[in-house]
Design a protein around this motif. Structure first.
Motif, short mmCIF file in Angstrom:
data_model
loop_
_atom_site.label_atom_id
_atom_site.label_comp_id
_atom_site.label_asym_id
_atom_site.label_seq_id
_atom_site.Cartn_x
_atom_site.Cartn_y
_atom_site.Cartn_z
N LEU A 58 57.87 -2.27 9.10
CA LEU A 58 57.38 -1.99 7.75
C LEU A 58 56.85 -3.26 7.08
O LEU A 58 55.88 -3.21 6.33
N ALA A 59 57.50 -4.39 7.35
CA ALA A 59 57.02 -5.65 6.76
C ALA A 59 55.63 -6.00 7.26
O ALA A 59 54.85 -6.65 6.56
N ASP A 60 55.29 -5.57 8.49
CA ASP A 60 53.96 -5.83 9.04
C ASP A 60 52.95 -4.77 8.63
O ASP A 60 51.77 -5.07 8.43
N LEU A 61 53.40 -3.52 8.52
CA LEU A 61 52.47 -2.43 8.22
C LEU A 61 52.12 -2.36 6.75
O LEU A 61 51.05 -1.89 6.37
N ARG A 62 53.02 -2.79 5.89
CA ARG A 62 52.80 -2.70 4.45
C ARG A 62 52.87 -4.08 3.85
O ARG A 62 53.18 -5.06 4.52
N ARG A 63 52.61 -4.16 2.55
CA ARG A 63 52.76 -5.43 1.87
C ARG A 63 54.20 -5.89 2.00
O ARG A 63 55.13 -5.13 1.69
N PRO A 64 54.44 -7.11 2.43
CA PRO A 64 55.83 -7.54 2.62
C PRO A 64 56.65 -7.52 1.34
O PRO A 64 57.84 -7.24 1.36
N GLY A 65 56.01 -7.80 0.21
CA GLY A 65 56.74 -7.76 -1.06
C GLY A 65 57.27 -6.37 -1.36
O GLY A 65 58.39 -6.21 -1.87
N ALA A 66 56.49 -5.34 -1.05
CA ALA A 66 56.93 -3.96 -1.30
C ALA A 66 58.09 -3.59 -0.38
O ALA A 66 59.06 -2.94 -0.81
N ALA A 67 58.02 -3.99 0.90
CA ALA A 67 59.12 -3.70 1.82
C ALA A 67 60.39 -4.42 1.38
O ALA A 67 61.49 -3.85 1.40
N ALA A 68 60.26 -5.69 0.98
CA ALA A 68 61.42 -6.44 0.51
C ALA A 68 62.00 -5.84 -0.76
O ALA A 68 63.23 -5.75 -0.92
N ALA A 69 61.13 -5.40 -1.68
CA ALA A 69 61.61 -4.79 -2.93
C ALA A 69 62.36 -3.49 -2.65
O ALA A 69 63.37 -3.20 -3.29
N THR A 70 61.88 -2.71 -1.69
CA THR A 70 62.58 -1.48 -1.32
C THR A 70 63.98 -1.80 -0.80
O THR A 70 64.96 -1.14 -1.15
N GLY A 71 64.08 -2.85 0.01
CA GLY A 71 65.39 -3.26 0.51
C GLY A 71 66.31 -3.70 -0.61
O GLY A 71 67.51 -3.36 -0.63
N VAL A 72 65.78 -4.45 -1.56
CA VAL A 72 66.59 -4.92 -2.69
C VAL A 72 67.11 -3.74 -3.51
O VAL A 72 68.27 -3.69 -3.93
N LEU A 73 66.25 -2.74 -3.75
CA LEU A 73 66.67 -1.58 -4.54
C LEU A 73 67.70 -0.74 -3.79
O LEU A 73 68.62 -0.18 -4.41
N LEU A 74 67.58 -0.64 -2.47
CA LEU A 74 68.61 0.06 -1.69
C LEU A 74 69.95 -0.65 -1.79
O LEU A 74 71.01 -0.02 -1.96
N THR A 75 69.93 -1.98 -1.71
CA THR A 75 71.17 -2.75 -1.86
C THR A 75 71.77 -2.56 -3.23
O THR A 75 72.99 -2.35 -3.37
N ALA A 76 70.94 -2.61 -4.26
CA ALA A 76 71.43 -2.40 -5.62
C ALA A 76 72.03 -1.01 -5.78
O ALA A 76 73.08 -0.84 -6.42
N SER A 77 71.41 0.00 -5.18
CA SER A 77 71.94 1.36 -5.25
C SER A 77 73.31 1.44 -4.57
O SER A 77 74.22 2.14 -5.06
N GLY A 78 73.46 0.73 -3.45
CA GLY A 78 74.75 0.73 -2.77
C GLY A 78 75.86 0.17 -3.64
O GLY A 78 76.95 0.74 -3.74
N TYR A 79 75.59 -0.97 -4.28
CA TYR A 79 76.62 -1.58 -5.14
C TYR A 79 76.88 -0.74 -6.39
O TYR A 79 78.01 -0.67 -6.88
N LEU A 80 75.82 -0.11 -6.93
CA LEU A 80 76.02 0.74 -8.10
C LEU A 80 76.89 1.94 -7.75
O LEU A 80 77.77 2.34 -8.52
N LEU A 81 76.65 2.52 -6.57
CA LEU A 81 77.47 3.65 -6.14
C LEU A 81 78.90 3.21 -5.84
O LEU A 81 79.85 3.96 -6.09
#
Length: 431
Positions: A58-81
């Protein structure tokens, strides 16, 4: 890059506030016991290991910033849950979200920082990122411990996880902004093939298709495999030992001295900050492969100081361990400013996410096996022998650095992946 560094520091502060307390929260505050605390961390590692190859793609197929941001939001969701967890099933879902976030974030890290820096700035950028992460995590750990010590009970822990999740939001927004800025500048997406970046010459024959692509091309590169070996060794005989076996070794040498353990961490953190200003400007004048070799060399010297400390006591013991902490910090500084810039020389831009995924998998293997190796050494040998064996083991990482250095990536005109696959074609023809 400045905004990214501030965002990295803020998210590290939030993460540092909860990571030392998570095992206590799961086992005691939620009443699940120590086995479930271990399963929580194991589920994070397993999920990250399984999904990291997807994150690299995904980091190669899409903008790397968008892939990294998706990962950050998933991590945040995990800690919020996790703040609302009330049983083992929710805890496992939280671990899966955090692991998936790591799997998307780390392969996209190098391409994202590369998107906002030029080559001459990357050593300093990665070093500053490591410093911001360390300082933020250290301050966060202290703040989190003080907060829960105030007697807030389980509600205090839950509030900490909510605040931790919120500290990831600025980082996610910054990463998304990075991707938008590149699109606004008209830059080609990372998945664009190399031939699309150079106008075709009228009448020139079409270049043949590459013999390998994607992960096949990356895995065919001796340079990338060498970098993966370096990453695994750095975690296995470096970072993981500092976090697991070194505290046990210090406790053996000075029983009952918790202040000595805290002092080592403080000296190490301060040294990382100071050396960022003193050492990195000098390392930028060295070949990056030589700077990378300095890291395990410093760790070998640090472990030798640890072995010497076994023969000392009192102030001399504390001084030897302080030198150990400073030397280890010098290795960390050299490693942080040279590993990813060197990896970015080894592969074409459109394969950097996959190469980062390979090195992330190697990092997972090293960080998972490292504590078990250190504890096994300490169980079956004396502290002096354990220090000495760690020093000898760190030379394996130095050997891997020498293998990478022999590729002479800095002086090569073609990426190492291109050289490792004979039929790889560039817009200018065969390399």
């Amino acid at each position: 890059m400045r905004v990214l560094l501030v965002s990295f520091g803020l998210s590290s502060f939030g993460n540092g506030a909860v990571l030392p307390l998570t095992a206590v929260y799961v086992s005691e505050q939620l009443g699940l016991g120590l086995p479930w605390a271990g399963r929580y961390f194991g589920a994070i590692a397993l999920t990250s290991f399984v999904l990291t190859p997807l994150g690299g793609r995904l980091a190669d197929l899409r903008r790397p910033g968008a892939a990294a941001a998706t990962g950050v939001l998933l991590t945040a969701s995990g800690y919020l849950l996790l703040a609302a967890a009330d049983g083992w099933a929710v805890v496992l879902v939280c671990a899966a979200l955090v692991g998936a976030g790591n799997a998307l974030f780390y392969p996209a890290l190098a391409p994202t920082i590369g998107a906002v820096t030029v080559e001459s700035e990357r050593q300093r950028a990665f070093s500053l990122r490591y410093t911001a992460m360390n300082v933020g995590a250290g301050l966060g750990a202290g703040a989190g411990a003080l907060f829960v010590a105030g007697g807030h009970g389980v509600h205090g822990y839950r509030l900490l996880y909510v605040l931790d999740a919120l500290t990831f939001v600025p980082l996610a927004l910054t990463l998304l902004r990075t991707g938008q800025r590149r699109a606004a500048e008209g830059d080609l997406p990372p998945n664009a093939p190399p031939a699309s970046r150079v106008p075709a010459t009228p009448g020139a024959p079409a270049a043949p298709a590459p013999a390998a692509s994607g992960y096949l091309a990356v895995l065919g590169s001796r340079a990338v495999l060498g970098m993966a070996a370096v990453q695994c060794g750095a975690m296995l005989f470096g970072y993981a030992q500092f976090e697991s076996s070194v505290p046990l070794l210090v406790r053996r040498s000075a029983p009952g001295s918790l202040y000595l353990l805290s002092g080592i961490v403080v000296v190490n953190t301060v040294a990382v900050v100071v050396l960022q200003r003193l050492l990195v400007p000098r390392l930028r004048r060295w070949p990056q492969a030589t700077a990378l070799l300095l890291a395990p060399s410093c760790w070998v010297a640090a472990y030798c100081c640890g072995a010497l400390s076994v023969l000392l006591s009192g102030t001399a013991l504390a001084a030897a361990l302080a030198v150990f902490a400073a030397l280890f910090a010098a290795g960390e500084t050299a490693y942080a400013c040279s590993f990813y810039p060197l990896l970015m020389k080894a592969v074409p831009r459109h394969l950097l996410g996959r190469a980062s995924a390979i090195t992330s998998l190697a990092s997972n293997v090293g960080s998972t096996a490292g504590p078990a190796v250190g504890v096994a050494l300490l169980t079956h040998t004396s502290p002096g022998w354990t220090w000495s064996l760690l020093a000898a083991s760190a030379t394996a990482t130095a050997a891997a650095c020498l293998m990478v250095r022999s590729a002479r990536l800095e002086s090569a005109e073609a990426p190492a992946v291109a050289r490792s696959v004979p039929d790889f074609q560039s817009p200018e023809g065969p390399r």
